[in-house]
Design an enzyme around this catalytic site. Sequence first.
Site, PDB file in Angstrom:
ATOM      1  CG  ASN A   7      36.683  40.062  46.934  1.00  0.00           C
ATOM      2  OD1 ASN A   7      37.326  39.111  47.162  1.00  0.00           O
ATOM      3  ND2 ASN A   7      36.518  40.708  45.677  1.00  0.00           N
ATOM      4  NE  ARG A  91      34.774  37.553  43.644  1.00  0.00           N
ATOM      5  CZ  ARG A  91      35.563  37.683  43.165  1.00  0.00           C
ATOM      6  NH1 ARG A  91      36.850  38.387  43.409  1.00  0.00           N
ATOM      7  NH2 ARG A  91      35.837  37.340  41.465  1.00  0.00           N
ATOM      8  CG  HIS A 180      34.468  37.518  35.894  1.00  0.00           C
ATOM      9  ND1 HIS A 180      34.812  37.247  34.628  1.00  0.00           N
ATOM     10  CD2 HIS A 180      35.145  37.849  36.897  1.00  0.00           C
ATOM     11  CE1 HIS A 180      36.147  37.485  34.877  1.00  0.00           C
ATOM     12  NE2 HIS A 180      36.329  37.948  36.026  1.00  0.00           N
ATOM     13  NE  ARG A 241      43.565  34.541  34.282  1.00  0.00           N
ATOM     14  CZ  ARG A 241      42.256  34.887  34.952  1.00  0.00           C
ATOM     15  NH1 ARG A 241      41.169  34.863  34.670  1.00  0.00           N
ATOM     16  NH2 ARG A 241      42.571  35.818  36.064  1.00  0.00           N
ATOM     17  CD  GLU A 384      32.217  41.531  40.585  1.00  0.00           C
ATOM     18  OE1 GLU A 384      32.929  42.414  40.736  1.00  0.00           O
ATOM     19  OE2 GLU A 384      32.656  40.268  40.509  1.00  0.00           O
TER      20      GLU A 384
END
Length: 397
Positions: A7, A91, A180, A241, A384
């Site tokens: 990743n 990823r 996600h 955010r 993941e």
Amino acid sequence: MKVLVVNAGSSSIKYQVMDMTDEKVLAKGLVDRVGIPGTTLKHEPNGKDDVLIKKDLPDHTAGMKLVLDVLVNPEYGCIKSMDEIGAVGHRVVHGGEDFAESVVIDDKVKKVIRDCFDVAPLHNPPNLMGIEACEELMPNVNHVAVFDTAFHQTMSPANFMYALPYDVYEKFKVRRYGFHGTSHYYVSHRASEMLGKAYEDCKIITLHLGNGASMAAISGGKVVDTSMGFTPLEGLVMGTRSGDIDPAVVFFLMEKLNMDANEANSYFNKKSGLLGLSGVSNDLRDVIEAADAGNERAILALEVYYNKVKGYIGNYIAKLNGCDCLVFTAGVGENGIETRENICKDLEALGIKIDPVKNKVRGKETDISTDDSKVKIFLIPTNEELVIARDTLRLSK
Ligand code: AMP
């Protein structure tokens, strides 16, 4: 087969080596500050002491080279030679509309990843750097891309389209993608197993609450809706955010604060959310600590955060016409006892009842709902890397 999962971020490389005969993690680690002075590699081999290496590295290729050296190190490595690695899973954040599934990487796949630079400028370029570095160092094995957007490609246009002139979708592919996806996919499958029901028969709401946060409504094995959109800015309140906002606020503040498009993008992505509202931190733990000490803005930030999540739960129960379970995952979802309790508070009318005693748990697969809660509430640590490794194995047999 042994699979290496990679990743690659803008200045970091996370990795994991998994033996797929029993899905055991043989080693994992993180190279931090790639291309910045002060690069470190933290290597965690299973059953041996952790190793910390400090060595400045100019780029991702040098970072990957160091990872491979560490993996075969006779003292703290986990394999004898790189020939033991049968495939590499990468990823990748954005696969656009081209990939609804993981795929073996070739030039066409790399072109799509590159074409998505525009819409994922922070993630896709380093993801591709990681791929190219690994291809250079391991040219004889399969490289597989696993996309964060892929699972959400099961959404129907009724949920992925914005009410904008249709030609911006046709010309620029402006639509909702969701992110996600690998995490929502993993925890929703685990949830169906915990419910003891076939995946296709379950109605599941997943809450991936980390520094970035998103929710998904899943039914019939497909994503019905998800809270992130064209970019990961839409939806819930996050660390930095803003999440959902009246788009007119953007034009208004661009004028008032004299910001251009780039500055506005940074303002809503990096200076807003919990950090902007509380003025304390982007880390929920710090905001909770400040709120407990009486900081009014921290208290307000938490209320806005919880309300937004509750709103999406109601929205998704309506869209699913019912719900079998809620699933909490990621940093906040797995560890935030108080956060889970506050989100589930006063949702009895929707059949959601959290058990405050069972809820006192961190990072462990658990049912935290009361026995009479119509909607089960699960804590499921996400994985993941396991999804990436399984897809990589499947496509490399
Ligand atoms: P992630 O992005 O999944 O690594 O999640 C990181 C976030 O998890 C951080 O913003 C932390 O605030 C949050 N977190 C970790 N532990 C806790 C906790 N005990 N309570 C609330 N939030 C937590």
